[in-house]
Scaffold this motif. Structure first.
Motif, PDB file in Angstrom:
ATOM      1  N   ARG A   8      -7.102  -4.622   8.815  1.00 44.65           N
ATOM      2  CA  ARG A   8      -6.856  -5.253  10.114  1.00 44.65           C
ATOM      3  C   ARG A   8      -8.150  -5.401  10.917  1.00 44.65           C
ATOM      4  O   ARG A   8      -8.311  -6.373  11.666  1.00 44.65           O
ATOM      5  N   MET A  43       4.245  -0.975   3.429  1.00 44.26           N
ATOM      6  CA  MET A  43       3.809   0.385   3.136  1.00 44.26           C
ATOM      7  C   MET A  43       4.881   1.119   2.335  1.00 44.26           C
ATOM      8  O   MET A  43       6.074   1.032   2.644  1.00 44.26           O
ATOM      9  N   VAL A  95       1.731  -6.692   5.256  1.00 47.64           N
ATOM     10  CA  VAL A  95       1.540  -5.439   4.531  1.00 47.64           C
ATOM     11  C   VAL A  95       2.837  -4.646   4.498  1.00 47.64           C
ATOM     12  O   VAL A  95       3.471  -4.419   5.535  1.00 47.64           O
ATOM     13  N   PHE A 133       0.826  -1.197   0.000  1.00 54.04           N
ATOM     14  CA  PHE A 133       0.000   0.000   0.000  1.00 54.04           C
ATOM     15  C   PHE A 133       0.865   1.253   0.000  1.00 54.04           C
ATOM     16  O   PHE A 133       1.732   1.413   0.867  1.00 54.04           O
ATOM     17  N   ALA A 141       1.019  -2.309   9.872  1.00 54.76           N
ATOM     18  CA  ALA A 141       1.959  -2.622   8.792  1.00 54.76           C
ATOM     19  C   ALA A 141       3.087  -3.509   9.318  1.00 54.76           C
ATOM     20  O   ALA A 141       3.463  -3.428  10.488  1.00 54.76           O
ATOM     21  N   LEU A 184      -5.317   0.256   5.441  1.00 50.21           N
ATOM     22  CA  LEU A 184      -4.690  -0.761   6.290  1.00 50.21           C
ATOM     23  C   LEU A 184      -5.496  -0.995   7.559  1.00 50.21           C
ATOM     24  O   LEU A 184      -5.697  -2.142   7.986  1.00 50.21           O
ATOM     25  N   LYS A 185      -5.976   0.076   8.179  1.00 48.49           N
ATOM     26  CA  LYS A 185      -6.772  -0.061   9.398  1.00 48.49           C
ATOM     27  C   LYS A 185      -8.017  -0.903   9.135  1.00 48.49           C
ATOM     28  O   LYS A 185      -8.393  -1.753   9.947  1.00 48.49           O
ATOM     29  N   GLY A 197       2.072   4.033  10.323  1.00 42.67           N
ATOM     30  CA  GLY A 197       1.847   2.832   9.541  1.00 42.67           C
ATOM     31  C   GLY A 197       2.052   1.573  10.358  1.00 42.67           C
ATOM     32  O   GLY A 197       1.249   0.637  10.293  1.00 42.67           O
TER      33      GLY A 197
END
Length: 220
Positions: free
Chosen positions: A67, A77, A75, A50, A95, A63-64, A90
Motif C-alpha cells: 500500500r 488475507m 488483497v 497473503f 486488506a 501488505l503495508k 489486516g
C-alpha cells in the motif's frame, strides 16, 4: 486474471495454486513475505492473497509495503487466527477481505471472484498499433514475443493504444482506468506505466511509452 499467492505452507500453497489454476487464473506462488514483495515489484496482479503468518515478513508487513507503493490491487488475507484484533490489523493495513483457516475451497474462490470482478464494457476486437497487438479476450500483448497482462495493465494499454500520439495526463488515466478506486493517485499511474514499459521490452516491440507525470504519457 493474474493472482499472487503468498503462503508458506508448501502443501497448502501447492493445493491452492492447483485449484486457482483449474479455475483459469494465472498464479505466481511465493513462500514468504519478502518473496511476495519481489513479485509485486516486478509484475502487476489482479488479486494478492497473503497469509498473515509468514517468515521473513508477515502478511501484514508485506501488505503495508504494498500500500505504501500506491498499489491498490485487491488483497485477501488468510489467517489461522480468528481473533478480532488480527482481522482489524489486516483491514487497517489495507486488506480488502480476509478468510480464516480452515476454509472451503468454494469460499476461497467466491472471495477471489468478488475481489476480481472486472468491468464488462471492454470494446470487442483486438487493437493493433505498429507491430503490437492487444487481444481483448486473452489480455495478451504481443509483438515478436507475447505476454499476458493483468486487467489494469490491459485497460491502460488499451487506453494508450486508442490514443496513440496523444499525451495522456495522470488525471486522464486515473479517471479512465481507476475511476472506481478512490485511493489511486498519480503514483499508481506511474507504477503501471513502468510495468507496461517492461512488458513492451519483453515482447520486443518497436513502440515505447514516453513522458512522465508532468508532461503526460504517450505511446509512439
Amino acid at each position: 486474471m493474474k493472482i499472487l499467492l503468498a503462503e508458506d505452507t508448501k502443501d497448502l500453497n501447492k493445493v491452492l495454486c492447483a485449484v486457482l489454476e483449474h479455475e483459469g487464473y494465472d498464479v505466481d506462488a511465493a513462500f514468504d513475505g519478502e518473496e511476495a514483495l519481489e513479485f509485486v515489484n516486478n509484475d502487476s496482479y489482479d488479486c494478492l492473497i497473503f497469509d498473515i503468518m509468514m517468515p521473513k515478513k508477515d502478511g501484514i508487513e508485506a501488505l503495508k509495503e504494498v500500500r505504501e507503493k500506491k498499489i491498490v490491487t485487491p488483497v485477501l488475507m488468510l489467517t489461522a487466527k480468528a481473533e478480532v484484533d488480527d482481522r482489524v490489523a489486516g483491514l487497517d493495513a489495507g486488506a480488502d477481505d480476509y478468510l480464516t483457516k480452515p476454509f472451503a475451497m468454494k469460499e476461497l474462490l467466491a472471495r477471489v471472484r468478488a475481489l476480481t470482478r472486472r468491468k464488462n464494457e471492454y470494446e470487442e476486437g483486438d487493437v493493433t498499433y505498429n507491430d503490437v497487438t492487444l487481444k481483448a479476450q486473452t489480455f495478451e500483448l504481443s509483438a515478436k514475443n507475447s505476454v499476458r497482462l493483468s486487467v489494469k495493465e490491459f485497460e491502460l494499454m488499451q487506453l494508450l493504444m486508442r490514443n496513440t500520439g496523444r499525451s495522456l495526463t495522470a488525471e486522464f488515466i486515473l479517471s479512465n482506468v481507476w475511476s472506481r478506486e478512490p485511493d489511486a493517485d498519480p503514483d499508481t499511474a506511474w507504477l503501471y506505466v513502468s510495468y507496461l514499459k517492461r512488458k513492451l521490452k519483453a515482447v520486443a516491440a518497436n513502440v515505447e511509452i514516453t513522458g512522465d507525470l508532468e508532461t503526460g504519457f504517450t505511446l509512439k
